[in-house]
Scaffold this motif. Sequence first.
Motif, PDB file in Angstrom:
ATOM      1  N   GLY A   2       2.339   2.272  -3.173  1.00  0.00           N
ATOM      2  CA  GLY A   2       1.379   2.714  -4.180  1.00  0.00           C
ATOM      3  C   GLY A   2       0.741   1.608  -4.976  1.00  0.00           C
ATOM      4  N   GLY A   3       0.843   0.367  -4.525  1.00  0.00           N
ATOM      5  CA  GLY A   3       0.327  -0.752  -5.306  1.00  0.00           C
ATOM      6  C   GLY A   3      -0.930  -1.396  -4.773  1.00  0.00           C
ATOM      7  N   ALA A   4      -1.598  -0.780  -3.787  1.00  0.00           N
ATOM      8  CA  ALA A   4      -2.740  -1.436  -3.148  1.00  0.00           C
ATOM      9  C   ALA A   4      -3.882  -1.717  -4.120  1.00  0.00           C
ATOM     10  CB  ALA A   4      -3.246  -0.585  -1.992  1.00  0.00           C
ATOM     11  N   ILE A   5      -4.115  -0.811  -5.048  1.00  0.00           N
ATOM     12  CA  ILE A   5      -5.231  -0.985  -5.996  1.00  0.00           C
ATOM     13  C   ILE A   5      -4.792  -1.799  -7.206  1.00  0.00           C
ATOM     14  CG2 ILE A   5      -6.843   0.220  -7.500  1.00  0.00           C
ATOM     15  CD1 ILE A   5      -6.800   2.524  -5.482  1.00  0.00           C
ATOM     16  N   GLU A   6      -3.712  -1.374  -7.837  1.00  0.00           N
ATOM     17  CA  GLU A   6      -3.244  -2.062  -9.040  1.00  0.00           C
ATOM     18  C   GLU A   6      -2.782  -3.482  -8.747  1.00  0.00           C
ATOM     19  OE1 GLU A   6       0.191  -1.529 -12.527  1.00  0.00           O
ATOM     20  OE2 GLU A   6      -0.242   0.085 -11.101  1.00  0.00           O
ATOM     21  N   GLY A  15      -0.048   6.169   0.357  1.00  0.00           N
ATOM     22  CA  GLY A  15       0.484   5.588  -0.877  1.00  0.00           C
ATOM     23  C   GLY A  15      -0.333   5.892  -2.113  1.00  0.00           C
ATOM     24  N   THR A  16      -1.623   6.146  -1.954  1.00  0.00           N
ATOM     25  CA  THR A  16      -2.479   6.414  -3.114  1.00  0.00           C
ATOM     26  C   THR A  16      -2.820   7.889  -3.252  1.00  0.00           C
ATOM     27  OG1 THR A  16      -4.470   5.928  -1.807  1.00  0.00           O
ATOM     28  CG2 THR A  16      -3.501   4.112  -3.059  1.00  0.00           C
ATOM     29  N   CYS A  60      -1.218   3.537   5.393  1.00  0.00           N
ATOM     30  CA  CYS A  60      -0.364   3.338   4.215  1.00  0.00           C
ATOM     31  C   CYS A  60      -1.150   3.494   2.927  1.00  0.00           C
ATOM     32  CB  CYS A  60       0.291   1.958   4.270  1.00  0.00           C
ATOM     33  SG  CYS A  60       1.479   1.760   5.605  1.00  0.00           S
ATOM     34  N   LEU A  61      -2.402   3.042   2.928  1.00  0.00           N
ATOM     35  CA  LEU A  61      -3.258   3.161   1.758  1.00  0.00           C
ATOM     36  C   LEU A  61      -3.505   4.632   1.423  1.00  0.00           C
ATOM     37  CD1 LEU A  61      -5.102   1.753  -0.347  1.00  0.00           C
ATOM     38  CD2 LEU A  61      -6.925   1.857   1.358  1.00  0.00           C
ATOM     39  N   ARG A  75       5.941  10.625   1.413  1.00  0.00           N
ATOM     40  CA  ARG A  75       5.192  11.878   1.244  1.00  0.00           C
ATOM     41  C   ARG A  75       5.632  12.850   2.337  1.00  0.00           C
ATOM     42  NH1 ARG A  75       0.708  13.529  -1.512  1.00  0.00           N
ATOM     43  NH2 ARG A  75      -0.605  15.125  -0.550  1.00  0.00           N
ATOM     44  N   ALA A 130       0.825  -1.209   0.000  1.00  0.00           N
ATOM     45  CA  ALA A 130       0.000   0.000   0.000  1.00  0.00           C
ATOM     46  C   ALA A 130       0.856   1.255   0.000  1.00  0.00           C
ATOM     47  CB  ALA A 130      -0.932  -0.009   1.205  1.00  0.00           C
ATOM     48  N   TRP A 145      -3.764  -5.589  -6.219  1.00  0.00           N
ATOM     49  CA  TRP A 145      -4.614  -6.269  -5.236  1.00  0.00           C
ATOM     50  C   TRP A 145      -4.356  -7.771  -5.239  1.00  0.00           C
ATOM     51  CZ3 TRP A 145      -7.738 -10.130  -6.887  1.00  0.00           C
ATOM     52  CH2 TRP A 145      -8.024 -10.192  -8.257  1.00  0.00           C
TER      53      TRP A 145
END
Length: 301
Positions: A52-56, A299-300, A295-296, A246, A49, A58
């Motif tokens: 930056g990979g939590a969505i892509e 990261g997003t 983190c989500l 960030r 997360a 999954w």
Amino acid sequence: MTFSTTPDSQHRGLVARLPRRVRGLALLARFDRPIGWWLLFWPGAWAVALAGGAIERWDLIALLLVGSIAMRGAGCVYNDIVDRDLDARVARTAARPIPSGLVSVRGAWTWLVALSLVGLVVLLQLRPPAALVAVASLAPVACYPFMKRITWWPQAWLGIVFSWAALVGWVEVAGGFSLAVAAVYLGSVAWVIGYDTIYAVQDIDDDALIGVRSSARALGGRVRPGVGAFYALAVAAWGVAIWRVRPDPLALLALLPVAAHLGWQAATLRPADGANALDRFRSNRSAGLLMFLACLVVGTA
């Protein structure tokens, strides 16, 4: 001081309805106690997360969950094979499948191989760099059951093992290491030391009698402030990780829920009360979720 304990093989729920032999294998892998694989899974999910990979990715998070269930089970089986004589002398662990005779040592080894094969299938889905990082975890995992015999801080070694998924998840998404994942990993190690110290207070009397070492025994009457200190170190390290991803003071606010939860654990812990300690230990499933959400968000963003 006398510490109340809760046996960790209580044969309740769905597991209690299984045939005897199958029930023994389920208990050996701790399928009746999902808190263990949640705690193994969360650091990997955090890293994915925060990278930056939590969505892509999954699917990677799902793989880490399956791998955590299988490998936590394999780790428990291996630990119980190594510790079978010690377990028979500790009130909380005497009912485990091997010392109680529910599962033979040979059957345990066979079950260990089967669970490891599931882990291998997960491993083969990773890119080579992440797969190599995952394979590197086998050495510390193999050493862990012996740490309680040679160090007062086996919980620190457990932290090294139980935080490893963070390295795997980050490398799989980001392609390499960074200061951010190092901070996530070190924070997770401190978190594990904290919560496993809480868990260890349940065995403190038996451990003293048979000579098993633990952070709970090392801290003595300072368990609660000790746990609080490790939790503070965890939050501080996670703050560094978030700042590296960030560098915005507002991003650090994402840590407030998990920091408050860990503070509550330390403040309300009653080390002499086994039920209280077990409840605080198990609540780290929620702490892991709160950290994942932090983190989500970061990261997003």
